[in-house]
Design a protein around this motif. Structure first.
Motif, PDB file in Angstrom:
ATOM      1  N   UNK A 102      -4.997  -8.727  -5.768  1.00  0.00           N
ATOM      2  CA  UNK A 102      -4.398  -8.471  -7.072  1.00  0.00           C
ATOM      3  C   UNK A 102      -2.961  -8.901  -7.212  1.00  0.00           C
ATOM      4  N   UNK A 103      -2.358  -9.472  -6.145  1.00  0.00           N
ATOM      5  CA  UNK A 103      -0.957  -9.870  -6.215  1.00  0.00           C
ATOM      6  C   UNK A 103      -0.803 -11.200  -6.924  1.00  0.00           C
ATOM      7  N   UNK A 104       0.399 -11.446  -7.425  1.00  0.00           N
ATOM      8  CA  UNK A 104       0.763 -12.731  -8.024  1.00  0.00           C
ATOM      9  C   UNK A 104       1.493 -13.585  -7.000  1.00  0.00           C
ATOM     10  N   UNK A 151       0.837  -1.204   0.000  1.00  0.00           N
ATOM     11  CA  UNK A 151       0.000   0.000   0.000  1.00  0.00           C
ATOM     12  C   UNK A 151       0.870   1.253   0.000  1.00  0.00           C
ATOM     13  N   UNK A 152       2.089   1.129   0.507  1.00  0.00           N
ATOM     14  CA  UNK A 152       3.000   2.271   0.554  1.00  0.00           C
ATOM     15  C   UNK A 152       3.857   2.373  -0.703  1.00  0.00           C
ATOM     16  N   UNK A 153       4.290   1.230  -1.207  1.00  0.00           N
ATOM     17  CA  UNK A 153       5.105   1.176  -2.438  1.00  0.00           C
ATOM     18  C   UNK A 153       4.490   0.084  -3.319  1.00  0.00           C
ATOM     19  N   UNK A 154       3.760   0.449  -4.355  1.00  0.00           N
ATOM     20  CA  UNK A 154       3.043  -0.563  -5.147  1.00  0.00           C
ATOM     21  C   UNK A 154       3.933  -1.688  -5.668  1.00  0.00           C
ATOM     22  N   UNK A 155       5.155  -1.346  -6.101  1.00  0.00           N
ATOM     23  CA  UNK A 155       6.060  -2.387  -6.618  1.00  0.00           C
ATOM     24  C   UNK A 155       6.799  -3.038  -5.438  1.00  0.00           C
ATOM     25  N   UNK A 156       6.119  -3.965  -4.815  1.00  0.00           N
ATOM     26  CA  UNK A 156       6.645  -4.670  -3.654  1.00  0.00           C
ATOM     27  C   UNK A 156       6.719  -6.158  -3.948  1.00  0.00           C
ATOM     28  N   UNK A 159       8.300 -19.072  -1.783  1.00  0.00           N
ATOM     29  CA  UNK A 159       7.157 -18.432  -2.428  1.00  0.00           C
ATOM     30  C   UNK A 159       7.483 -16.946  -2.513  1.00  0.00           C
ATOM     31  N   UNK A 160       7.008 -16.294  -3.550  1.00  0.00           N
ATOM     32  CA  UNK A 160       7.185 -14.852  -3.685  1.00  0.00           C
ATOM     33  C   UNK A 160       5.844 -14.239  -4.061  1.00  0.00           C
ATOM     34  N   UNK A 161       5.478 -13.174  -3.356  1.00  0.00           N
ATOM     35  CA  UNK A 161       4.266 -12.422  -3.688  1.00  0.00           C
ATOM     36  C   UNK A 161       4.693 -11.164  -4.436  1.00  0.00           C
ATOM     37  N   UNK A 162       4.266 -11.064  -5.695  1.00  0.00           N
ATOM     38  CA  UNK A 162       4.572  -9.902  -6.532  1.00  0.00           C
ATOM     39  C   UNK A 162       3.353  -8.993  -6.518  1.00  0.00           C
TER      40      UNK A 162
END
Length: 391
Positions: free
Chosen positions: A219-221, A198-203, A234-237
């Motif tokens: 909406x994350x991948x 929420x603070x930095x969209x590209x997280x 696991x990675x949440x994009x």
């Protein structure tokens, strides 16, 4: 290892101790320690140098030839991102236009090093003084100190809004407690980590492979990554970095990706001539239906992630076995069948079975020159054994 010992390893005396340790370490720790001390190195520095040589050797599997120049702690090496995973992530971030990044919980610096090598300027922090010191040492050792700044700091104190992107790898271990499985016990806390997008969209969030899908930010991948069949993370994009709802990524000798919604259900039907054991990244990402479709397969039990097909299909995303016999589980019948086939070496795989492979192997009293594979599973709810030959 202490910050003071780490500093000593960078002095001329420490550099000499490391070089001498590498020369005398031949797999016998006591002999190596004695030989190193005989050159005049004090016991504390000798032990630290020998530990680094041992860890550098082990780290080669994760970092390749660069490991010989890097510094490690035992827990840090265990938790460090493999270079092949970090490099792929860095390339994806750079391709998305990221030029500056905050690395929260940088550990020994694997992801920061990869990002910097991809042209991204990184501000990396770790709350542990020794870990931050080791990360800074690795930055210097690899000549990336013009692109990475490392501080010992609490991740929650960083002004993440000053950066194009945020990468967070919350600590999932506690001293004396081992791995922490409850996200509420992460450090920094899960509420802080989950709120970064929420603070930095590209997280990007690096998490344990067993993370609950329900924790994905809207909406994350969700991406699950395996290296040579070993499920590593696991990675949440988040935000604009998200490309698909779910992704299974294979790296190492077998490479590729499967994407999908994570909600599809595979068809259910009879056991076929072939059974596929999907890669754990496929299973954890809930993409078994997509995998089944790719090999023209189906499930024989809707709750078990073995895929069956009548025709063979080459795939990097699962191991294929050819089924020779299908029988409801019976120790007596299995023992008789394996004796008849002369099977003395038996690989056992299982899903949906409470049996312990090692104990079953003993109970089967195997003897003979042949090798086979066996899959313990359920078919339409019934305990079933599949005797197979590997392909």
């Amino acid at each position: 290892m202490t910050p003071e010992l780490l500093a000593r390893l960078h002095t001329p005396e420490g550099v000499n101790a490391l070089a001498t340790a590498a020369a005398v370490d031949h797999g016998d720790p006591l002999a190596a320690a004695s030989a190193l001390r005989s050159t005049g190195v004090d016991p504390e520095l000798a032990a630290a140098a020998l530990t680094q040589v041992e860890l550098r050797r082990k780290a080669t599997a994760k970092f390749g030839e660069r490991a010989a120049r890097m510094f490690f702690t035992r827990p840090g090496l265990e938790q460090a991102t493999r270079a092949v995973v970090a490099e792929r992530r860095a390339a994806r971030l750079a391709a998305a236009g990221v030029r500056t990044m905050a690395d929260l919980g940088c550990g020994l610096g694997s992801d920061a090093l990869a990002a910097a090598s991809a042209g991204i300027f990184v501000y990396a922090v770790d709350a542990d003084p020794l870990t931050a010191g080791v990360a800074a040492a690795n930055v210097r050792a690899l000549g990336l100190d013009d692109r990475i700044t490392v501080d010992c700091a609490d991740a929650t104190s960083v002004r993440v809004e000053d950066y194009d992107a945020v990468f967070a790898d919350p600590a999932r271990r506690r001293a004396g407690r081992g791995r922490v499985f409850d996200p509420g016990s992460y450090s920094p806390p899960w509420d802080f980590v989950a709120g970064l997008a929420e603070r930095v969209p590209r997280t990007v969030l690096k998490l344990a492979p067993g993370i609950d899908h329900a924790l994905l930010p809207p909406g994350a991948e969700g991406e699950w990554v395996s290296v040579d069949g070993d499920l590593v993370e696991a990675a949440f994009w988040c935000g604009p970095l998200a490309e698909v709802p779910r992704r299974a990524t294979l790296l190492g000798s077998r490479r590729g990706g499967i994407t999908g919604s994570g909600l599809a259900k595979a068809s259910v039907g009879p056991v076929g001539r072939y059974v596929y054991d999907p890669d754990p990244a496929v299973v954890r990402s809930h993409l078994v239906a997509e995998f089944a479709a790719s090999v023209g397969g189906r499930l024989a039990d809707r709750e078990i992630a073995y895929v069956y097909a009548d025709e063979p299909a080459d795939t990097a995303f699962g191991r294929r076995l050819e089924i020779t016999d299908v029988l409801q589980f019976s120790l007596k019948r299995l023992r008789a069948l394996l004796r008849e086939r002369g099977v003395g070496r038996l690989e056992i795989r299982k899903r949906g079975s409470a049996l312990e492979p090692d104990q079953l192997r003993r109970d089967l009293r195997l003897s003979g020159p042949e090798a086979a594979s066996m899959v313990l599973t359920r078919v339409a709810g019934a305990p079933t054994a599949l005797l197979c030959r590997p392909i």
